[in-house]
Enzyme design. Structure first.
Site, PDB file in Angstrom:
ATOM      1  N   LYS A  14       0.840  -1.029   0.085  1.00  0.00           N
ATOM      2  CA  LYS A  14       0.165   0.026   0.078  1.00  0.00           C
ATOM      3  C   LYS A  14       0.995   1.372  -0.143  1.00  0.00           C
ATOM      4  O   LYS A  14       0.793   2.147  -0.830  1.00  0.00           O
ATOM      5  CB  LYS A  14      -1.072   0.162   1.191  1.00  0.00           C
ATOM      6  CG  LYS A  14      -2.015  -1.148   1.353  1.00  0.00           C
ATOM      7  CD  LYS A  14      -3.111  -0.702   2.346  1.00  0.00           C
ATOM      8  CE  LYS A  14      -2.417  -0.918   3.675  1.00  0.00           C
ATOM      9  NZ  LYS A  14      -2.296  -2.384   4.135  1.00  0.00           N
ATOM     10  N   ARG A  89     -10.398   1.466   7.614  1.00  0.00           N
ATOM     11  CA  ARG A  89     -10.208  -0.179   7.943  1.00  0.00           C
ATOM     12  C   ARG A  89     -11.334  -0.869   8.722  1.00  0.00           C
ATOM     13  O   ARG A  89     -10.986  -2.117   9.371  1.00  0.00           O
ATOM     14  CB  ARG A  89      -8.797  -0.292   8.926  1.00  0.00           C
ATOM     15  CG  ARG A  89      -7.672  -0.309   8.234  1.00  0.00           C
ATOM     16  CD  ARG A  89      -6.340  -0.390   9.103  1.00  0.00           C
ATOM     17  NE  ARG A  89      -5.289  -1.093   8.941  1.00  0.00           N
ATOM     18  CZ  ARG A  89      -4.019  -0.651   8.411  1.00  0.00           C
ATOM     19  NH1 ARG A  89      -4.079   0.694   8.141  1.00  0.00           N
ATOM     20  NH2 ARG A  89      -2.996  -1.172   8.252  1.00  0.00           N
ATOM     21  N   ARG A 128      11.126  -5.713   5.012  1.00  0.00           N
ATOM     22  CA  ARG A 128      10.788  -4.337   5.085  1.00  0.00           C
ATOM     23  C   ARG A 128      11.755  -3.532   5.595  1.00  0.00           C
ATOM     24  O   ARG A 128      12.021  -3.596   6.811  1.00  0.00           O
ATOM     25  CB  ARG A 128       9.360  -4.263   5.274  1.00  0.00           C
ATOM     26  CG  ARG A 128       9.103  -2.534   5.083  1.00  0.00           C
ATOM     27  CD  ARG A 128       7.726  -2.251   4.890  1.00  0.00           C
ATOM     28  NE  ARG A 128       6.778  -2.783   6.033  1.00  0.00           N
ATOM     29  CZ  ARG A 128       5.442  -2.347   6.083  1.00  0.00           C
ATOM     30  NH1 ARG A 128       4.835  -1.999   4.841  1.00  0.00           N
ATOM     31  NH2 ARG A 128       4.629  -2.866   7.022  1.00  0.00           N
ATOM     32  N   ARG A 161      10.419  -1.496  11.091  1.00  0.00           N
ATOM     33  CA  ARG A 161       9.397  -0.831  11.888  1.00  0.00           C
ATOM     34  C   ARG A 161       9.210  -2.010  13.102  1.00  0.00           C
ATOM     35  O   ARG A 161       9.341  -3.037  12.825  1.00  0.00           O
ATOM     36  CB  ARG A 161       7.999  -0.765  11.391  1.00  0.00           C
ATOM     37  CG  ARG A 161       7.829   0.476  10.584  1.00  0.00           C
ATOM     38  CD  ARG A 161       6.657   0.405   9.540  1.00  0.00           C
ATOM     39  NE  ARG A 161       5.345  -0.312  10.118  1.00  0.00           N
ATOM     40  CZ  ARG A 161       4.287  -0.334   9.474  1.00  0.00           C
ATOM     41  NH1 ARG A 161       4.169   0.141   8.069  1.00  0.00           N
ATOM     42  NH2 ARG A 161       3.058  -0.764   9.855  1.00  0.00           N
ATOM     43  N   ARG A 172      -2.014  -8.419  12.958  1.00  0.00           N
ATOM     44  CA  ARG A 172      -2.255  -7.619  12.306  1.00  0.00           C
ATOM     45  C   ARG A 172      -3.332  -8.168  11.037  1.00  0.00           C
ATOM     46  O   ARG A 172      -4.130  -7.426  10.604  1.00  0.00           O
ATOM     47  CB  ARG A 172      -1.283  -6.792  11.649  1.00  0.00           C
ATOM     48  CG  ARG A 172      -0.531  -5.668  12.617  1.00  0.00           C
ATOM     49  CD  ARG A 172       0.969  -5.518  12.338  1.00  0.00           C
ATOM     50  NE  ARG A 172       1.058  -4.670  11.041  1.00  0.00           N
ATOM     51  CZ  ARG A 172       2.076  -4.577  10.433  1.00  0.00           C
ATOM     52  NH1 ARG A 172       3.247  -5.240  10.804  1.00  0.00           N
ATOM     53  NH2 ARG A 172       1.995  -3.766   9.288  1.00  0.00           N
TER      54      ARG A 172
HETATM   55  P1  AMP Z   1       0.006   0.808   8.425  1.00  0.00           P
HETATM   56  O1  AMP Z   1       1.118   1.525   8.375  1.00  0.00           O
HETATM   57  O2  AMP Z   1      -0.842   1.234   7.592  1.00  0.00           O
HETATM   58  O3  AMP Z   1       0.564  -0.533   8.572  1.00  0.00           O
HETATM   59  O4  AMP Z   1      -0.504   1.005   9.871  1.00  0.00           O
HETATM   60  C1  AMP Z   1       0.082   0.621  11.115  1.00  0.00           C
HETATM   61  C2  AMP Z   1      -0.809   0.320  12.352  1.00  0.00           C
HETATM   62  O5  AMP Z   1      -1.531   1.783  12.446  1.00  0.00           O
HETATM   63  C3  AMP Z   1      -1.735  -0.520  11.979  1.00  0.00           C
HETATM   64  O6  AMP Z   1      -1.384  -2.013  12.472  1.00  0.00           O
HETATM   65  C4  AMP Z   1      -2.753  -0.008  13.094  1.00  0.00           C
HETATM   66  O7  AMP Z   1      -2.526  -0.420  14.674  1.00  0.00           O
HETATM   67  C5  AMP Z   1      -2.693   1.545  12.984  1.00  0.00           C
HETATM   68  N1  AMP Z   1      -3.720   2.119  12.039  1.00  0.00           N
HETATM   69  C6  AMP Z   1      -3.148   2.371  10.857  1.00  0.00           C
HETATM   70  N2  AMP Z   1      -4.442   3.075  10.079  1.00  0.00           N
HETATM   71  C7  AMP Z   1      -5.712   2.540  10.945  1.00  0.00           C
HETATM   72  C8  AMP Z   1      -7.022   2.746  10.728  1.00  0.00           C
HETATM   73  N3  AMP Z   1      -7.270   3.112   9.672  1.00  0.00           N
HETATM   74  N4  AMP Z   1      -7.479   2.355  11.794  1.00  0.00           N
HETATM   75  C9  AMP Z   1      -6.989   1.865  13.118  1.00  0.00           C
HETATM   76  N5  AMP Z   1      -5.764   1.635  13.142  1.00  0.00           N
HETATM   77  C10 AMP Z   1      -4.877   2.033  12.181  1.00  0.00           C
END
Ligand code: AMP
Length: 215
Positions: A14, A89, A128, A161, A172
């Site tokens: 993404k 999400r 990553r 990360r 996740r």
């Molecule tokens: P990402 O960088 O998109 O993989 O997001 C990392 C983490 O941030 C996720 O595993 C969630 O814990 C949190 N997160 C990101 N976007 C959302 C969302 N729309 N709703 C809830 N938690 C989120």
């Protein structure tokens, strides 16, 4: 007008594709994950709260996340479109986004769903590396930087990360299947959704997006 959501499981690409698509269309790339990580880095109260969930691989509560996105989408730089990466999400977030879209008169009109076989996700996530400074993503095998540990774009330091470990990834993926996957049907029913093959080369994916987004 390109008011776009980019969806997909963790590790689908993404962030990488969002950066390419948003710079191609010159629209802001809005990543809730990046916004939370920035807040964590800055030690704000939002950061402290978000970290409790992110470190466990759980979703940050809807009210917090929705409020953050609502504020961000009201920013004037979204007047000519936006690309949401990692939001919505949950169904509650998707429904709230429908309302926000109406309020700001910029409803979502394209949902791109990156599809990648689950077996590949783990490999992608564990390899990553991300730039500390600009957030650009790399991979130790498939997207290597020119100099090991250094960002090609800004010279920043690359790091892994904290939530990119096997244990947190399991959670996740659980969250993805339980809370996020139902959105595929939600947006298919609204006739907004198109799949992208996330296993294809990045240029091919961008070409496909261009075809899909031709108005
Ligand atoms: P990402 O960088 O998109 O993989 O997001 C990392 C983490 O941030 C996720 O595993 C969630 O814990 C949190 N997160 C990101 N976007 C959302 C969302 N729309 N709703 C809830 N938690 C989120």
């Amino acid at each position: 007008m390109k008011n776009i959501i980019l969806m997909g499981p963790p590790g689908a690409g993404k962030g990488t594709n969002a950066k390419r698509i948003s710079s191609f269309y010159k629209i802001p790339h809005i990543s809730t994950g990046d916004m939370f990580r920035e807040a964590i880095k800055n030690g704000t109260s939002l950061g402290k709260l978000a970290n409790e969930y992110i470190s466990k691989g759980l979703l940050v509560p809807d009210d917090v996340t929705i409020g953050l996105v609502k504020e961000r989408l009201s920013n004037p730089d979204c007047a000519n479109g936006y690309l949401l990466d990692g939001f919505p999400r949950t169904l509650e977030q998707a429904r709230a986004l429908e309302e926000i879209g109406k309020e700001i008169d910029r409803p979502v009109n394209h949902v791109l769903n990156i599809v990648v076989p689950e077996s590949i996700l783990v490999e992608r996530i564990s390899g990553r590396r991300v730039c500390k400074k600009c957030g650009a993503p790399f991979h130790i095998k498939t997207l290597q930087p020119k100099v090991e540990g250094v960002c090609d774009l800004c010279g920043g330091e690359l790091y892994q990360r904290k939530d990119d470990n096997e244990e947190t990834l399991k959670e996740r993926l659980n969250e993805y299947h339980k809370s996020t996957e139902p959105l595929i049907k939600f947006y298919r029913d609204l006739d907004l959704l198109n799949d992208l093959d996330g296993d294809k080369p990045l240029d091919e994916i961008l070409n496909k997006v261009n075809d899909l987004l031709k108005d």
